[in-house]
Design an enzyme around this catalytic site. Structure first.
Site, mmCIF file in Angstrom:
data_model
loop_
_atom_site.group_PDB
_atom_site.id
_atom_site.type_symbol
_atom_site.label_atom_id
_atom_site.label_comp_id
_atom_site.label_asym_id
_atom_site.label_seq_id
_atom_site.Cartn_x
_atom_site.Cartn_y
_atom_site.Cartn_z
ATOM 1 N N LEU A 65 51.250 31.201 107.402
ATOM 2 C CA LEU A 65 51.197 30.729 106.021
ATOM 3 C C LEU A 65 50.751 31.845 105.085
ATOM 4 O O LEU A 65 50.322 32.913 105.524
ATOM 5 C CB LEU A 65 50.263 29.516 105.933
ATOM 6 C CG LEU A 65 50.711 28.359 106.848
ATOM 7 C CD1 LEU A 65 49.600 27.342 107.035
ATOM 8 C CD2 LEU A 65 51.962 27.694 106.283
ATOM 9 N N THR A 93 47.801 36.151 107.544
ATOM 10 C CA THR A 93 46.842 37.187 107.147
ATOM 11 C C THR A 93 45.823 36.541 106.227
ATOM 12 O O THR A 93 46.067 36.357 105.029
ATOM 13 C CB THR A 93 47.554 38.358 106.450
ATOM 14 O OG1 THR A 93 48.552 38.890 107.320
ATOM 15 C CG2 THR A 93 46.558 39.464 106.101
ATOM 16 N N LYS A 163 43.837 43.148 111.069
ATOM 17 C CA LYS A 163 45.065 43.012 110.277
ATOM 18 C C LYS A 163 44.833 43.416 108.826
ATOM 19 O O LYS A 163 45.698 44.039 108.185
ATOM 20 C CB LYS A 163 45.572 41.564 110.348
ATOM 21 C CG LYS A 163 46.819 41.298 109.494
ATOM 22 C CD LYS A 163 47.987 42.182 109.912
ATOM 23 C CE LYS A 163 49.183 42.038 108.962
ATOM 24 N NZ LYS A 163 49.723 40.692 108.874
#
Length: 271
Positions: A65, A93, A163
């Protein structure tokens, strides 16, 4: 075979979910814009009318999402519907704080793994992503490996943390290429010479991404990722980079363009 529910069919999510169509896993998909599920139902998947319906019978839940608010809106619907023993791979993320908050909402017997990915839509389509996994990934690794190579980063939240580091570094490198070209413009240097020289320099790896034409990393998502970073630490350089992407994300003509669009945007502003 595990029943899989995949929620979120944006540019990356759709490319990843297609990797599951040619497996023996029963696949249910959901997307806020229902029309995006049609290519998947044509390929044999089941479309769910709601997030709760998507996960009710799922063994493995995958979410991809846009940002923490989108994730938590979906979580409000699916958490009560998760069955005991379900494993949830959160691949958006969203940063480590959101992962830990999500973990605190889960009922007993549900396992959460944070597993965001490094790589763009081309790598997703080829199954060559790098999956940055936090937590006990063993129970979902066979499914995640359909998307690429799984790297065990550490405890829950560590994949989400790494990330943010990866994305912000990429955004900075692309912006730096843009400013290098803008400086070359100001000095009257030929663009091709500057570009070719940058390609052979220490930041050469960022040059092809700065000129990519068939990838998609949304400018608005770039701003979100930079904000995740600057909300965590004092990062003056990243703050300046964030402002560049934020300004581009606020313009109707660049708001949802790929981050490569930051190159002509910066060059136009500096000219």
């Amino acid at each position: 075979m595990d029943k899989i529910a995949f929620l979120g069919l944006g540019h990356m999510g759709a490319a990843m979910a297609r990797r599951l169509l040619d497996t023996d896993h029963p696949l249910t998909v959901w997307n806020r814009t229902a029309a995006k599920t049609e290519p998947f139902t044509a390929g044999g998947a089941t479309a769910a009318a709601s997030p709760a319906d998507a996960v009710r019978d799922a063994d493995v839940v995958i979410t991809m999402l846009a940002d923490p608010p989108a994730l938590f809106a979906v979580a409000d619907e699916i958490v009560p519907a998760l069955r005991p023993g379900a494993r949830w791979a959160e691949m958006s993320t969203i940063g480590p704080d959101a992962v830990r908050e999500l973990a605190g909402r889960l009922p007993e017997g549900v396992t959460l793994v944070d597993a965001p990915v490094a790589g763009s839509t081309d790598k997703a389509e080829a199954g060559e992503l790098k999956i940055l996994a936090g937590g006990d990934v063993s129970s979902v690794e066979p499914v995640l490996s359909r998307f690429g190579t799984v790297t065990h980063v550490g405890a829950l939240g560590s994949g989400a943390a790494l990330k943010v580091v990866v994305n912000v570094s990429l955004l900075g490198a692309v912006a730096l290429v843009a400013e290098g070209l803008a400086l070359g413009d100001a000095l009257g240097l030929p663009e091709e010479v500057v570009r070719r020289t940058l390609e052979s320099s220490a930041i050469g790896g960022a040059v092809p991404r700065a000129f990519a034409e068939d990838l998609h990393f949304d400018m608005a998502l770039a701003r979100k990722d930079a904000e995740l970073a600057t909300g965590t630490a004092d990062l003056p350089v990243v703050s300046a980079i964030r402002q560049q992407y934020a300004d581009a994300a606020d313009r109707p003509d660049t708001a949802h363009e790929d981050i490569a669009r930051i190159v002509p945007y910066i060059r136009e502003r500096k000219s």
